[in-house]
Design a protein around this motif. Sequence first.
Motif, PDB file in Angstrom:
ATOM      1  N   GLY A   5       0.814  -1.215   0.000  1.00  0.00           N
ATOM      2  CA  GLY A   5       0.000   0.000   0.000  1.00  0.00           C
ATOM      3  C   GLY A   5       0.843   1.258   0.000  1.00  0.00           C
TER       4      GLY A   5
ATOM      5  N   ALA B 146       0.453   3.896  -2.849  1.00  0.00           N
ATOM      6  CA  ALA B 146      -0.138   5.202  -2.531  1.00  0.00           C
ATOM      7  C   ALA B 146       0.893   6.306  -2.373  1.00  0.00           C
TER       8      ALA B 146
ATOM      9  N   ASP C  76      -2.439   6.977   3.452  1.00  0.00           N
ATOM     10  CA  ASP C  76      -3.270   6.362   2.416  1.00  0.00           C
ATOM     11  C   ASP C  76      -3.020   4.857   2.348  1.00  0.00           C
TER      12      ASP C  76
ATOM     13  N   ASP D 128      -5.082   3.248   4.995  1.00  0.00           N
ATOM     14  CA  ASP D 128      -6.488   3.254   4.588  1.00  0.00           C
ATOM     15  C   ASP D 128      -6.773   2.175   3.548  1.00  0.00           C
ATOM     16  N   LEU D 129      -5.865   2.031   2.571  1.00  0.00           N
ATOM     17  CA  LEU D 129      -6.044   0.998   1.550  1.00  0.00           C
ATOM     18  C   LEU D 129      -6.081  -0.393   2.169  1.00  0.00           C
TER      19      LEU D 129
ATOM     20  N   GLU E  70      -9.421  -0.869   4.215  1.00  0.00           N
ATOM     21  CA  GLU E  70     -10.588  -1.071   3.359  1.00  0.00           C
ATOM     22  C   GLU E  70     -10.538  -2.433   2.655  1.00  0.00           C
ATOM     23  N   ALA E  71      -9.356  -2.821   2.197  1.00  0.00           N
ATOM     24  CA  ALA E  71      -9.219  -4.112   1.512  1.00  0.00           C
ATOM     25  C   ALA E  71      -9.499  -5.267   2.470  1.00  0.00           C
TER      26      ALA E  71
ATOM     27  N   MET F 280      -6.859  -3.509  -3.192  1.00  0.00           N
ATOM     28  CA  MET F 280      -6.133  -2.281  -2.855  1.00  0.00           C
ATOM     29  C   MET F 280      -5.846  -1.460  -4.108  1.00  0.00           C
TER      30      MET F 280
ATOM     31  N   LEU G 214      -9.095   0.154  -5.219  1.00  0.00           N
ATOM     32  CA  LEU G 214      -9.456   1.254  -4.322  1.00  0.00           C
ATOM     33  C   LEU G 214      -8.591   2.482  -4.590  1.00  0.00           C
ATOM     34  N   HIS G 215      -7.301   2.234  -4.819  1.00  0.00           N
ATOM     35  CA  HIS G 215      -6.376   3.328  -5.111  1.00  0.00           C
ATOM     36  C   HIS G 215      -6.780   4.039  -6.404  1.00  0.00           C
TER      37      HIS G 215
END
Length: 169
Positions: free
Chosen positions: A22, A26, A31, A34-35, A38-39, A64, A67-68
Motif C-alpha cells: 500500500g 499510494a 493512504d 487506509d487501503l 478497506e481491503a 487495494m 481502491l487506489h
Amino acid sequence: MDQDPRFAEFVAERGDALLRYGYVLAGNPHDAADLVQEALVKLRASWARVRLKDNPESYARTTMARLHIRAWRLRRREHLAWDPPEREHHDTLPDGDEQRLWHALAGLPRRQRAVVVLRYYEQLTDEEIARVLGVSRGTVRSQAARALAKLRDSVSTESAVPTSRGEAR
C-alpha cells in the motif's frame, strides 16, 4: 458473523506485507493504511469464498489497487509530501540514487505510479494491469512509457545537479 481464526492468522502473517504494498502504491503511510484497512474489510466480508478457491493475498492486493485507482479518479489532483511513517518502521529507506528514484516515483501522477507499481513491483502483464485498473492495454502501455520517461528525466536531472564544489553528483 462467526469469527474464523484463519482470517486473523492471515492478517497477522501478511498485514505488514500488505501495508508495504500500500505504501508503494499510494506513496504515503496514511493512504497506505487506509487501503489496507478497506481491503481487509472487503476480504473479511467474502472470506469464506476467497479462502477456499483463491489466493487471499492476491484478492487483497487487487482490491487495494482498485481502491487506489477509484480514489485518484475521484480526486484527479494530488499533493504528495515525503512524510516518514508515524510509527516505527523496520524497512530502511534507500540512500543515494535509490532515494532519488523513490522521490521521483512518489512524484508521478497516481495512474502512472499505479502502472509502474503493478508492472515492476507486482510483475503483472499489461493485460493483467489493464484488467485491475479497468483501462485498455494501450492506456497501460502509454502510462508506463510516460512514467518511465518522467523517472529517467527526474533521476538524471537530480544527479546532474552541481554540488557545493562545482562537481556533478
